[in-house]
Design a protein around this motif. Structure first.
Motif, PDB file in Angstrom:
ATOM      1  N   LEU A 115     -21.170 -16.729  -3.284  1.00  0.00           N
ATOM      2  CA  LEU A 115     -20.152 -17.572  -3.262  1.00  0.00           C
ATOM      3  C   LEU A 115     -20.471 -18.668  -1.984  1.00  0.00           C
ATOM      4  O   LEU A 115     -21.383 -18.325  -1.291  1.00  0.00           O
ATOM      5  N   ASN A 116     -19.861 -19.820  -1.913  1.00  0.00           N
ATOM      6  CA  ASN A 116     -20.279 -20.927  -1.104  1.00  0.00           C
ATOM      7  C   ASN A 116     -19.680 -20.537   0.362  1.00  0.00           C
ATOM      8  O   ASN A 116     -20.153 -21.388   1.266  1.00  0.00           O
ATOM      9  N   GLY A 117     -19.274 -19.486   0.780  1.00  0.00           N
ATOM     10  CA  GLY A 117     -18.908 -19.058   2.135  1.00  0.00           C
ATOM     11  C   GLY A 117     -17.620 -20.167   2.612  1.00  0.00           C
ATOM     12  O   GLY A 117     -17.752 -20.054   3.874  1.00  0.00           O
ATOM     13  N   SER A 118     -16.971 -20.635   2.071  1.00  0.00           N
ATOM     14  CA  SER A 118     -16.008 -21.751   2.623  1.00  0.00           C
ATOM     15  C   SER A 118     -14.750 -21.165   2.898  1.00  0.00           C
ATOM     16  O   SER A 118     -13.919 -21.721   3.751  1.00  0.00           O
ATOM     17  N   TYR A 119     -14.463 -19.852   2.214  1.00  0.00           N
ATOM     18  CA  TYR A 119     -12.914 -19.634   2.547  1.00  0.00           C
ATOM     19  C   TYR A 119     -12.911 -17.917   2.808  1.00  0.00           C
ATOM     20  O   TYR A 119     -13.734 -16.967   2.395  1.00  0.00           O
ATOM     21  N   PRO A 120     -11.947 -17.628   3.666  1.00  0.00           N
ATOM     22  CA  PRO A 120     -11.957 -16.338   4.121  1.00  0.00           C
ATOM     23  C   PRO A 120     -11.272 -15.518   2.847  1.00  0.00           C
ATOM     24  O   PRO A 120     -10.770 -16.283   2.046  1.00  0.00           O
ATOM     25  N   GLY A 121     -10.774 -14.363   3.058  1.00  0.00           N
ATOM     26  CA  GLY A 121     -10.310 -13.550   1.808  1.00  0.00           C
ATOM     27  C   GLY A 121      -9.877 -12.416   2.515  1.00  0.00           C
ATOM     28  O   GLY A 121      -9.823 -11.688   3.516  1.00  0.00           O
ATOM     29  N   VAL A 122      -9.023 -11.570   1.460  1.00  0.00           N
ATOM     30  CA  VAL A 122      -8.436 -10.184   1.526  1.00  0.00           C
ATOM     31  C   VAL A 122      -9.252  -9.349   0.330  1.00  0.00           C
ATOM     32  O   VAL A 122      -9.168  -9.664  -0.678  1.00  0.00           O
ATOM     33  N   TYR A 123      -9.861  -8.308   0.986  1.00  0.00           N
ATOM     34  CA  TYR A 123     -10.517  -7.387  -0.017  1.00  0.00           C
ATOM     35  C   TYR A 123      -9.481  -6.055  -0.325  1.00  0.00           C
ATOM     36  O   TYR A 123      -9.048  -5.535   0.735  1.00  0.00           O
ATOM     37  N   VAL A 124      -9.293  -5.898  -1.364  1.00  0.00           N
ATOM     38  CA  VAL A 124      -8.506  -4.667  -2.170  1.00  0.00           C
ATOM     39  C   VAL A 124      -9.639  -3.775  -2.573  1.00  0.00           C
ATOM     40  O   VAL A 124     -10.125  -3.969  -3.474  1.00  0.00           O
ATOM     41  N   GLU A 125      -9.787  -2.653  -1.958  1.00  0.00           N
ATOM     42  CA  GLU A 125     -10.925  -1.710  -2.610  1.00  0.00           C
ATOM     43  C   GLU A 125     -10.511  -1.116  -3.916  1.00  0.00           C
ATOM     44  O   GLU A 125     -11.615  -0.881  -4.764  1.00  0.00           O
ATOM     45  N   GLY A 126      -9.501  -1.056  -4.276  1.00  0.00           N
ATOM     46  CA  GLY A 126      -9.043  -0.469  -5.666  1.00  0.00           C
ATOM     47  C   GLY A 126      -9.170  -1.466  -6.691  1.00  0.00           C
ATOM     48  O   GLY A 126      -8.982  -0.941  -7.968  1.00  0.00           O
ATOM     49  N   GLY A 127      -9.546  -2.727  -6.408  1.00  0.00           N
ATOM     50  CA  GLY A 127      -9.626  -3.733  -7.784  1.00  0.00           C
ATOM     51  C   GLY A 127     -10.784  -3.386  -8.551  1.00  0.00           C
ATOM     52  O   GLY A 127     -11.775  -2.806  -8.141  1.00  0.00           O
ATOM     53  N   ARG A 167       0.805  -1.142  -0.103  1.00  0.00           N
ATOM     54  CA  ARG A 167       0.011   0.047   0.059  1.00  0.00           C
ATOM     55  C   ARG A 167       0.973   1.091   0.093  1.00  0.00           C
ATOM     56  O   ARG A 167       0.498   2.268  -0.618  1.00  0.00           O
ATOM     57  N   ASP A 168       1.853   1.126   0.654  1.00  0.00           N
ATOM     58  CA  ASP A 168       2.957   2.555   0.723  1.00  0.00           C
ATOM     59  C   ASP A 168       3.182   3.066  -0.678  1.00  0.00           C
ATOM     60  O   ASP A 168       3.448   4.135  -0.925  1.00  0.00           O
ATOM     61  N   GLY A 169       3.513   2.206  -1.492  1.00  0.00           N
ATOM     62  CA  GLY A 169       4.059   2.350  -3.026  1.00  0.00           C
ATOM     63  C   GLY A 169       2.780   2.423  -3.781  1.00  0.00           C
ATOM     64  O   GLY A 169       3.038   2.782  -4.819  1.00  0.00           O
ATOM     65  N   ALA A 170       1.608   2.192  -3.457  1.00  0.00           N
ATOM     66  CA  ALA A 170       0.364   2.169  -4.303  1.00  0.00           C
ATOM     67  C   ALA A 170      -0.858   2.763  -3.451  1.00  0.00           C
ATOM     68  O   ALA A 170      -1.685   1.763  -3.267  1.00  0.00           O
ATOM     69  N   PRO A 171      -0.879   3.914  -3.432  1.00  0.00           N
ATOM     70  CA  PRO A 171      -2.158   4.393  -2.672  1.00  0.00           C
ATOM     71  C   PRO A 171      -3.358   4.016  -3.363  1.00  0.00           C
ATOM     72  O   PRO A 171      -4.426   4.014  -2.816  1.00  0.00           O
ATOM     73  N   GLU A 172      -3.348   3.914  -4.725  1.00  0.00           N
ATOM     74  CA  GLU A 172      -4.489   3.696  -5.436  1.00  0.00           C
ATOM     75  C   GLU A 172      -5.197   2.441  -5.197  1.00  0.00           C
ATOM     76  O   GLU A 172      -6.421   2.040  -5.560  1.00  0.00           O
ATOM     77  N   MET A 173      -4.542   1.715  -4.593  1.00  0.00           N
ATOM     78  CA  MET A 173      -5.093   0.236  -3.954  1.00  0.00           C
ATOM     79  C   MET A 173      -6.543   0.571  -3.211  1.00  0.00           C
ATOM     80  O   MET A 173      -7.295  -0.226  -2.919  1.00  0.00           O
ATOM     81  N   GLY A 174      -6.358   1.742  -2.299  1.00  0.00           N
ATOM     82  CA  GLY A 174      -7.346   2.006  -1.396  1.00  0.00           C
ATOM     83  C   GLY A 174      -7.140   1.156  -0.290  1.00  0.00           C
ATOM     84  O   GLY A 174      -6.125   0.647   0.171  1.00  0.00           O
ATOM     85  N   GLY A 175      -8.141   0.848   0.555  1.00  0.00           N
ATOM     86  CA  GLY A 175      -8.180  -0.091   1.637  1.00  0.00           C
ATOM     87  C   GLY A 175      -7.931  -1.336   1.391  1.00  0.00           C
ATOM     88  O   GLY A 175      -8.250  -2.027   0.508  1.00  0.00           O
ATOM     89  N   VAL A 176      -7.372  -2.084   2.282  1.00  0.00           N
ATOM     90  CA  VAL A 176      -6.925  -3.642   2.423  1.00  0.00           C
ATOM     91  C   VAL A 176      -7.530  -3.967   3.791  1.00  0.00           C
ATOM     92  O   VAL A 176      -7.130  -3.593   4.663  1.00  0.00           O
ATOM     93  N   MET A 177      -8.336  -5.094   3.523  1.00  0.00           N
ATOM     94  CA  MET A 177      -8.997  -5.555   4.572  1.00  0.00           C
ATOM     95  C   MET A 177      -8.950  -7.066   4.748  1.00  0.00           C
ATOM     96  O   MET A 177      -9.508  -7.602   3.595  1.00  0.00           O
TER      97      MET A 177
END
Length: 349
Positions: A136-148, A112-122
């Protein structure tokens, strides 16, 4: 004003033609519109920050390209009044368990430091993934990238073609003639670069994607999903999705769908959408070109020949920006990207 010929009207070639016209040049694009061109079949995912590739030159290219996208799309849609299918609803990367999730989150969040356009990551629990993508089937956790984000290749290609012609460019849907005259010819021929008797060496993969409809009580707008393995799920319309992709090295240009790959992708669709009835819409096939080290080649073959090729799976991410940068280079202007990094004169970095 100079004269240029571009061979190949995919995203890179069309973007280059469009941006050269912006600089006042005379430009002709020749495009055969071959079956299996990667532009129409690609998912158009713009989410380079989650990649585990360590090649610094590739990463610089795709992150600068992602940063370029919003303003580029805004200008193009304003000029043409055409929809490119560009949406920015974020992207979810799925992980097989919570331990791997922690590792994935740390790796992605550090960028994120080098790419603020990513937005939030959670981090998302299984329940939170399900909230953002109810199918979705709800079987897996994930990482959300706001700028995707996501763009539809066929719509983007049509908008670039429209803008190019409206600016006075000539678009010819036939085989390019033999090189003649003293002006520069740019070859952006994708997988069909194997037909050229000069470098770089190009190989290609056959990739197939299944489009399917989900029967649901309401239309749900969803983020891009980077599923387990090299699999993605993207929204293509009202409750219509695409899942892909297969990766098969080949010398063939047969774009006919494979029954074996259809069964494989249909099985994945049923795995990720187990609680909903799904109906096949179509299979699509595209040929993705690769050059040395999986890096694009951008540079001169000789003083009358320039080549853009080998964009591989990141063609729709990088193509518009490459066209912009090469147009500036050929117009004698400075570029934000060091194009010497992509002429394969140095080893992989």
């Amino acid at each position: 004003m100079e004269e240029f010929t571009i061979v190949g009207g995919g995203i890179a070639g069309a973007s280059l033609g469009y941006h050269l016209k912006k600089h006042g040049h005379e430009v002709t694009i020749y495009d055969r519109n071959d079956a299996g061109n990667a532009t129409a079949a690609s998912a158009g995912i713009i989410n380079p920050w989650v990649s585990q590739r360590r090649n610094k030159k590739w990463y610089r290219l795709v992150t600068e390209a992602a940063k370029f996208y919003p303003e580029f799309i805004s200008r193009l849609e304003r000029e043409t009044h055409l929809d490119t299918g560009y949406t920015r609803r974020g992207a979810i990367s799925l992980f097989k368990d919570d331990e791997v999730l922690e590792l994935g989150y740390d790796r992605i969040n550090k960028k994120r430091d080098g790419a603020p356009e990513m937005g939030g990551v959670m981090k998302l629990s299984r329940e939170e993934v399900k909230q953002r993508h109810p199918y979705l089937n709800g079987s897996y956790p994930g990482v959300y990238v706001e700028g995707g984000a996501q763009v539809k290749g066929a719509l983007l290609g049509a908008a670039l073609k429209n803008a190019f012609i409206s600016a006075g460019g000539e678009w010819v849907e036939e085989e390019a003639p033999a090189q003649a005259g003293d002006h520069l010819t740019i070859y952006a021929t994708g997988a069909w670069g194997v037909e050229q008797d000069f470098g770089p060496a190009i190989r290609h993969q056959r990739s197939e994607v299944l489009h399917f409809k989900v029967e649901g009580p309401e239309v749900v707008n969803t983020p891009v999903v980077m599923a387990l393995g090299p699999i993605y799920i993207v929204e293509m319309g009202d409750n219509e999705f695409a899942i892909g992709t297969t990766h098969i090295d080949t010398h063939s240009f047969d774009a006919s769908p494979s029954e074996e790959n259809h069964r494989y992708l249909r099985g994945l669709a049923e795995r990720y959408f187990p609680d909903h009835e799904i109906t096949d819409v179509k299979m699509m096939t595209g040929f993705k070109p690769y050059a040395r080290d999986h890096l694009p080649f951008i540079g001169y073959h000789d003083d009358r020949t320039f080549v853009i090729n080998g964009l591989g799976a990141t063609g729709l991410t990088a193509g518009p920006y490459i066209g912009h940068e090469v147009a500036r280079c050929l117009s004698g202007l400075g570029t934000g990207l060091d194009l010497n990094d992509y002429s394969h004169t140095e080893p992989e970095n």
